[in-house]
Design an enzyme around this catalytic site. Structure first.
Site, PDB file in Angstrom:
ATOM      1  N   ARG A 108       8.917  30.625 -39.781  1.00 18.57           N
ATOM      2  CA  ARG A 108       8.321  30.954 -40.619  1.00 18.57           C
ATOM      3  C   ARG A 108       6.963  30.351 -39.765  1.00 18.57           C
ATOM      4  NH1 ARG A 108      11.153  27.259 -45.338  1.00 18.57           N
ATOM      5  NH2 ARG A 108      12.564  29.293 -45.908  1.00 18.57           N
ATOM      6  N   GLU A 131      15.280  28.074 -25.111  1.00 15.46           N
ATOM      7  CA  GLU A 131      14.816  29.238 -24.915  1.00 15.46           C
ATOM      8  C   GLU A 131      14.037  29.907 -25.751  1.00 15.46           C
ATOM      9  OE1 GLU A 131      17.379  32.012 -24.868  1.00 15.46           O
ATOM     10  OE2 GLU A 131      18.897  30.662 -22.644  1.00 15.46           O
ATOM     11  N   GLN A 150      18.600  22.766 -34.440  1.00 15.10           N
ATOM     12  CA  GLN A 150      20.071  21.939 -35.367  1.00 15.10           C
ATOM     13  C   GLN A 150      21.197  22.536 -34.120  1.00 15.10           C
ATOM     14  OE1 GLN A 150      20.198  23.961 -39.347  1.00 15.10           O
ATOM     15  NE2 GLN A 150      19.471  25.164 -38.584  1.00 15.10           N
TER      16      GLN A 150
END
Length: 171
Positions: A108, A131, A150
């Site tokens: 976000r 990356e 995660q």
């Protein structure tokens, strides 16, 4: 393939099907494990030349490694990318594979944690190279020690083990 839940991840760790070093049970979420951003980064040297995209092209020839001191951040400018790496080493049994995913709280902000290479092969035993790309209009300060991404574990049908170029990857 099926995704492992919190309890199944804990069982797989206890049975040594998954090894996470360092490991803290609080890093296990509902269906994933949070991984920590290390203090190692690679930034792309400003070449402004054409780079052939082939199997033999080596990202290390195009990047420079930096290791941050305690308390330092890595500032990623808008529209730029860098490579980072997790603190944790993940080892998977031949019956498990996984997906490396970003965390929504950082997405976000415009932060992509992996651009394309999110699949982790069975049998790996390495730290995860990230990356990282800044898609926002603002500079983002990457803070080592942040739970940046995660890892989602999946049970495979059959067994296999990756032994390719990045089997023992480092940054």
């Amino acid at each position: 393939m099926s995704v492992l839940s919190h309890d199944e991840i804990i069982k797989a760790v206890e049975n040594k099907e998954i090894t996470i070093t360092p490991y803290d049970p609080t890093m296990v979420g509902v269906a994933s494990v949070d991984l920590t951003l290390s203090n190692e980064f690679r930034f792309y040297k400003p070449f402004r030349k054409v780079i052939n995209v082939t199997e033999s092209t080596d990202y290390k020839d195009l990047t420079e490694k930096v290791v941050l001191n305690e308390g330092e951040t890595y500032v990623l400018l808008p529209g730029t990318s860098c490579l980072g790496i997790t603190v944790e080493t993940i080892s998977l049994s031949p019956g498990l594979c996984g997906l490396l995913e970003g965390r929504s709280r950082f997405a976000r902000l415009g932060l992509f944690v992996h651009i394309t290479a999110g699949f982790m092969n069975p049998g790996i035993s390495n730290r995860q190279v990230l990356e990282i790309y800044n898609a926002s209009g603002n500079a983002l300060a990457l803070v080592p020690g942040t739970k940046i991404c995660q890892f989602v574990f999946m049970k495979m049908e059959g067994k296999a083990a990756y032994s390719g170029k990045f089997a023992n990857q480092e940054l």
